[in-house]
Structures are given as structure tokens and as C-alpha cells.
Design a protein around this motif. Sequence first.
Motif, PDB file in Angstrom:
ATOM      1  N   GLU A  37      42.986  35.179  50.189  1.00  0.00           N
ATOM      2  CA  GLU A  37      44.117  34.322  49.816  1.00  0.00           C
ATOM      3  C   GLU A  37      43.678  33.042  49.115  1.00  0.00           C
ATOM      4  N   VAL A  38      42.527  32.513  49.482  1.00  0.00           N
ATOM      5  CA  VAL A  38      42.039  31.266  48.883  1.00  0.00           C
ATOM      6  C   VAL A  38      40.896  31.509  47.889  1.00  0.00           C
ATOM      7  N   ALA A  39      40.755  32.747  47.439  1.00  0.00           N
ATOM      8  CA  ALA A  39      39.738  33.142  46.451  1.00  0.00           C
ATOM      9  C   ALA A  39      38.315  32.919  46.946  1.00  0.00           C
ATOM     10  N   ALA A  40      38.089  33.138  48.249  1.00  0.00           N
ATOM     11  CA  ALA A  40      36.757  33.035  48.825  1.00  0.00           C
ATOM     12  C   ALA A  40      36.134  34.413  49.031  1.00  0.00           C
ATOM     13  N   ALA A  41      36.931  35.451  48.831  1.00  0.00           N
ATOM     14  CA  ALA A  41      36.455  36.833  48.934  1.00  0.00           C
ATOM     15  C   ALA A  41      37.194  37.660  47.894  1.00  0.00           C
ATOM     16  N   ARG A  42      36.544  38.733  47.478  1.00  0.00           N
ATOM     17  CA  ARG A  42      37.148  39.616  46.477  1.00  0.00           C
ATOM     18  C   ARG A  42      36.870  41.062  46.859  1.00  0.00           C
ATOM     19  N   GLN A  43      37.900  41.884  46.740  1.00  0.00           N
ATOM     20  CA  GLN A  43      37.747  43.311  47.047  1.00  0.00           C
ATOM     21  C   GLN A  43      37.275  44.071  45.819  1.00  0.00           C
ATOM     22  N   VAL A  44      36.359  45.010  46.048  1.00  0.00           N
ATOM     23  CA  VAL A  44      35.902  45.928  45.014  1.00  0.00           C
ATOM     24  C   VAL A  44      36.151  47.345  45.516  1.00  0.00           C
ATOM     25  N   ALA A  45      36.262  48.286  44.588  1.00  0.00           N
ATOM     26  CA  ALA A  45      36.595  49.654  44.980  1.00  0.00           C
ATOM     27  C   ALA A  45      35.452  50.643  44.770  1.00  0.00           C
TER      28      ALA A  45
END
Length: 167
Positions: free
Chosen positions: A105-113
Motif C-alpha cells: 500500500e505504501v510502495a515498500a513492497a512489490r509483487q512479481v509473478a
Amino acid sequence: RAVLIVVPDQTADPERCMSVIEKSAMRMVRWSEGEMPEESTQVVFADVEGELGLWYRLAPIAFMGNSLFPEMKGSDPNEPAAHGAAILHGPNLGNRTASYALFTEVAAARQVADESTLAAAVTRLIQPDQCAAMAHTAWEVASRGAGLTDMIAERVLDQIEQTGPRG
């Protein structure tokens, strides 16, 4: 220069992980055997239990690789965040979905597939300003409750001192 640090999950078979790396033909050192990285090292196979914090401190980007596999269910995002790493993760988060959502939500993590989205995310985060911003935000989220925790611990210790240990 980038080095891939592979820390096998405690439930993983380290020899199987090693064979995958060896088949890739990347230059690797095995930490448990006392091998030290050199200029040409591409992979550090960090297979000594209890040293995860060391690797999170050294890595500006932490990819929580076990979150790619449905049977693994991911790892706690607070650990790399508290050590100042930007977090990349897969879609399989198990009971940690709420924790990851907070960081995302705060752009501290990002999901990859998959490999291509992971490569794109790493390429973006190799830019120091991008990685630093994401890692700092992750650290702030992970550290939010630290003051409260310290205050509670201090009060508990004061109470123990005043009343003495019970046993």
C-alpha cells in the motif's frame, strides 16, 4: 555489480538448490564451506542457519522467492524491511497477506509473478534512488511499533525490579 544471495528455506533441500545453481553455470561460493565471494562471484549460497539478518543487511533488494510457490506460503516481510531492504514477492503469501498488503500500500513492497516481472522489478530497483526510497519506506513501516514495544518492555522490566522475580 550485483551478486545473487540465495538463502534456502529451512524446509528446502540445500543440495537440490545447489544443483539448480550449478546447472545455471553461474560462478558460486558456498558460505557454509567458508568460501568467500571474489570479484567474479555471481551467487553466494548462504546455507548457514541463523544468518538471515546478515544477508538482509547486505542486500538492498530482498526477493521472497518462496512466495512464488503455492506450497511454501511466503516469509515474513517485516524481517527484510527492518533490515532496510526493498521487498519483492510472489502471489502466494499464506497467512501473511495482510502484512504484505500494508507494505504494498505504501510502495515498500512489490509483487512479481514470474521471471520476466522479477527481472523488470530488479532492473527498476537497481537504480539507487528507486531502491533507497522503497527500502526506507519498508523500514519505516516495520519500525512503526518499535517505540511502543520499547515502552512496554521498559515498564515490564520496571515492574519486575519493583516486585522482584516470582518463581
